[in-house]
Design an enzyme around this catalytic site. Structure first.
Site, PDB file in Angstrom:
ATOM      1  N   ASP A   1      84.510 -32.861 -17.264  1.00  0.00           N
ATOM      2  CA  ASP A   1      83.873 -32.558 -18.419  1.00  0.00           C
ATOM      3  C   ASP A   1      83.486 -34.124 -18.995  1.00  0.00           C
ATOM      4  O   ASP A   1      83.913 -35.170 -18.441  1.00  0.00           O
ATOM      5  CB  ASP A   1      84.612 -31.748 -19.516  1.00  0.00           C
ATOM      6  CG  ASP A   1      83.898 -31.047 -20.331  1.00  0.00           C
ATOM      7  OD1 ASP A   1      82.630 -31.446 -20.562  1.00  0.00           O
ATOM      8  OD2 ASP A   1      84.443 -30.285 -21.475  1.00  0.00           O
TER       9      ASP A   1
HETATM   10  C1  BGC Z   1      81.749 -29.728 -23.269  1.00  0.00           C
HETATM   11  C2  BGC Z   1      81.185 -28.804 -22.080  1.00  0.00           C
HETATM   12  C3  BGC Z   1      79.902 -29.254 -21.958  1.00  0.00           C
HETATM   13  C4  BGC Z   1      79.885 -30.706 -21.614  1.00  0.00           C
HETATM   14  C5  BGC Z   1      78.355 -31.104 -21.387  1.00  0.00           C
HETATM   15  C6  BGC Z   1      81.326 -31.221 -23.211  1.00  0.00           C
HETATM   16  O1  BGC Z   1      81.747 -31.994 -24.305  1.00  0.00           O
HETATM   17  O2  BGC Z   1      83.100 -29.746 -23.227  1.00  0.00           O
HETATM   18  O3  BGC Z   1      81.378 -27.589 -22.412  1.00  0.00           O
HETATM   19  O4  BGC Z   1      79.316 -28.673 -20.721  1.00  0.00           O
HETATM   20  O5  BGC Z   1      79.938 -31.586 -22.857  1.00  0.00           O
HETATM   21  O6  BGC Z   1      77.530 -31.286 -22.222  1.00  0.00           O
END
Ligand code: BGC
Length: 755
Positions: free
Chosen positions: A284
């Site tokens: 993530d």
């Molecule tokens: C979130 C994810 C997301 C990623 C990219 C993160 O902060 O937890 O769900 O896909 O950002 O934007």
């Protein structure tokens, strides 16, 4: 089937299997040859996933991306879309790097790309996997027409705590429903063939257990037993893997004291070995550097941990880029780890056909026809209608009668921005149809009364916090008192008041936990003032989580939950309010009476001292019952349904048997309608304690007024299995109950046993 047909069928399966093998051999050869030419730095470059451009989850941390692409130090980017923007970056990768390896283009396509569907929590309230699959297919098609080949969805984190803002992004609290929908999303995005130019890689997230953060606070600690993981939290991720999801995103939280991003047990033993996942693992957003704050070591150390645990792409952190080569040279990370990770990135690109045509997803003509076309808008309306949950409808207040004088009151009547909810980055809220404009289109201007009644949020601190992150909450020129006075005067002229209230979209989603989950105070004040007029009130809610609605439930006639319903929400709501469509949604998450009951979920354990109102020493509160305000599976219709007694094909089954469970369901009201018939079981005695109910089947039946149907479910021993203390998936002989009904609470029951 005749023997001849059978052998033709078998031959076809064999040929297909062989073709698949041939494809894999070809792919492996291609990638092996390519990797022989790659330097260590170029291989590590493939693991780098920076964000470019528009960004919803934080500051743009990735610097100088274009330069890095040219040097072969980027494997994919995200937050960039449109054919022109994608072409520009793809050209850099293909024309200016030594090995001409194309980029992946990812994006958070969560509930639609340009055409926005209801938020995932709303979609889950449809209890309609086929519909959810169609929305994911439409979203994938649009994303692909906009240059993207990878979507960061589905989010399948089981959530039992409505304080957590991200419950809006998932399918609620139930592992069975969650698994059905996880499968539907994956199939929808990925279709049957990646090589088609309108299918995209899906990414199941957040692996794992991200929905179980303590106290509902985002990014918070998770600590749970293996039994709870296996039986209650892991099934939807597993379902996505079994459905062939191409990529997995690791979660921010820790598991057994080790952040998921460094958790070898999670990524190696469970995901790779037990579940046989052979796709790509991505972290993530800054998941790797954040492990320093978790207390796992400095940037180099957490890079080592992340690589050795099995993460393959580093989202935004750039830790692999900075320390990867050094870690290999110093022997902390094996070259084989980098090779395996790089291979998986290249395989994803190969499967998408990017080595044949890096511009497969860059097609201006398709962009014009695929995006927000009529079929997608119609699907958005259909999904919005089917996601709505009628929570209460006393005195048949709904549907509204067009002949009556109706006042629409509230800050969300004319609002467009909130309709598309959070995680709708590529959506254009100006194209969303508000309730008011839908009413005008349908019934003509000037037909209804209107007053705003309240600002969406009056609390200045909260408003600032939301607006600092693009909350777009404005204040009316009129004072809050004046707004209420005007609203009351408007209500007094009407026969019925429709109050459209709720959360601001920014109050749900990432980093949007709330400690109190009621309507904002100023809106509740408006509702209380409207109540004093004595007019019947229909409360139309827009929100992204279960809310506490005790006062509302006790004081208004009807409550319609519409979530954040997407691009066509206004039209969908108008059609439901006036009875052109009959609501059929069912809650996928329990609505508590108050926040003190949280976490609350229907499939809880019985305890040694189950709730008994009249006994002091039982598991309960002094001040409220244990039961929720609206249980999991609840949702009314304008019509009524009656359930007959449950009939079983036999009272006792063996491991080899199937059990048929039949119930007659009749539409006993005055409207045609759709009912979601729900089947739960309870295992009465086990080697571990078992939940009081577990959803095992559901079916939507469409019944004309006066019509009845027998609904039959077939269960087998597999439906009775669970993970025991040795983490073996077993069914234990003994007595069971089966329940069938309209919600997790309103059910009929009979007993059966497994020999
Ligand atoms: C979130 C994810 C997301 C990623 C990219 C993160 O902060 O937890 O769900 O896909 O950002 O934007």
């Amino acid at each position: 089937m005749s023997r001849k047909l059978l052998s033709v069928g078998l031959l076809a399966v064999c040929l297909q299997g062989q073709a698949q093998l041939d494809k894999e051999v070809k792919m492996n050869q291609y990638i092996t040859i390519l990797m022989q030419k790659m330097t260590l730095e170029e291989k590590i470059g493939q693991l780098n996933l920076p964000s470019v451009g528009f960004d919803v989850t934080g500051p743009i941390l990735s610097q100088g991306v274009e330069e890095k692409i040219k040097k072969g130090l980027v494997g994919g980017v995200f937050n960039t879309y449109t054919p022109a923007a994608v072409r520009k970056l793809q050209e850099l990768a293909v024309n200016e790097t030594r090995l001409k390896i194309p980029l992946l283009f990812g994006y958070d396509v969560i509930h639609g790309h340009r055409t926005i569907f209801p938020i995932p929590l709303g979609l889950s309230a449809t209890w309609d996997p086929a519909l959810v699959q169609r929305t994911a297919r439409a979203a994938g098609d649009e994303a692909a027409a906009d240059g993207l080949n990878w979507v960061y969805s589905p989010m399948v984190d089981i959530a039992r705590d409505p304080r957590w803002g991200r419950v809006s992004e998932g399918a609620g609290e139930d592992p069975y429903l969650g698994s059905q929908l996880a499968t539907a999303y994956v199939k929808g995005y990925q279709g049957n063939d990646f090589i088609l130019d309108n299918t995209v890689l899906a990414c199941v997230k957040h692996f794992a257990l991200y929905g179980a953060g303590e106290a509902g606070r985002d990014y918070n600690t998770v600590d749970m037993s293996r039994l709870r993981m296996y039986n209650e939290y892991l099934p939807p991720y597993k379902a996505a893997i079994d459905a062939g999801v191409a990529t997995v995103m690791t979660s921010f939280n820790e598991i057994d004291g080790v952040p998921a991003t460094a958790n070898k047990w999670l990524l190696q033993d469970l995901l790779r070995k037990q579940w046989k996942f052979n796709g790509l693992i991505v972290t993530d957003y800054t998941g790797i550097p954040e492990m320093s704050a978790h207390g796992m070591g400095d940037a180099k150390k957490v890079g080592e941990l992340a690589l050795n645990a099995g993460n393959e792409m580093d989202m935004v952190g750039e830790v692999f880029l900075k320390y990867g080569a050094e870690l290999v040279k110093s022997g902390k990370v094996d070259q084989a780890v980098i090779d395996a990770a790089c291979r998986n990135v290249l395989e994803a690109k190969y499967k998408l056909g990017l080595f044949d045509d890096p511009y497969r997803y860059v097609n201006e003509a398709r962009n014009k026809t695929a995006i927000m076309n009529e079929a997608k808008l119609a699907l958005s309306k259909e999904a919005a209608i089917k996601s709505m949950v009628l929570l209460k409808n006393a005195n048949n207040t709904l549907p509204l009668q067009a002949g009556k004088k109706i006042a629409f009151i509230g800050p969300l009547v004319q609002d467009q921005r909130n309709l598309i909810g959070n995680w709708s980055g590529a959506g254009d809220w100006k194209k969303a149809v508000s309730i008011w404009s839908a009413l005008e289109q349908k019934y003509g201007a000037g037909k209804f009364l209107y007053a705003k009644g309240a600002n969406l949020i009056d609390d200045p601190a909260l408003r600032k916090r939301l607006n600092d992150h693009d909350g777009q909450i404005t204040l009316d020129e009129k004072s809050p008192e004046q707004l209420i006075t005007d609203a009351v005067q408007t209500a007094q002229q009407a026969d019925v008041v429709v109050a459209v209230l709720g959360e601001a979209f920014g109050m749900t989603g990432e980093a949007a936990s709330r400690s109190m989950i009621g309507l904002p105070d100023n809106q509740l004040e408006l509702l209380k003032a409207l109540k004093k007029t004595g007019k019947p009130i229909v409360l139309v809610l827009m929100n992204g989580r279960p809310l506490t609605l005790q006062w509302e439930n006790d004081n208004v006639e009807a409550i319609l939950e519409t979530w954040f319903g997407g691009t066509q929400a206004g039209t969908a709501i108008a059609e439901v309010l006036f009875g052109e469509a009959n609501p059929s949604g069912k809650l996928s998450m329990t609505f508590p009476r108050n926040v003190g009951q949280v976490p609350i979920y229907y499939n809880h354990k019985n305890t040694g001292r189950p709730f008994d109102e009249n006994q002091k020493y039982t598991s309960k509160y002094l001040d409220i019952p244990n039961s929720p305000l609206y249980p999991f599976g609840h949702g009314l219709s304008y019509t009524t349904f009656s359930y007959g007694e449950i009939k079983l094909s036999k009272p006792t089954i063996t491991n080899a048997d199937k059990l048929q469970v039949t119930v007659r369901v009749e539409n006993t009201g005055n409207f045609d309608g759709v009912e979601t018939v729900q089947l739960y079981i309870r295992d009465l005695v086990g080697s571990i304690t078992r939940p009081v109910k577990e959803l095992k089947r559901f079916e939507k039946v469409s019944l004309k007024k006066g019509e009845g149907k027998d609904v039959t479910f077939t269960l087998s021993v597999d439906d009775l299995k669970f993970y025991n203390t040795d983490l073996k998936f077993v069914a234990e002989p003994g007595d069971f109950k089966v329940f069938v009904g309209t919600s997790s609470e309103q059910v009929k029951e009979v007993a059966f046993s497994l020999k």
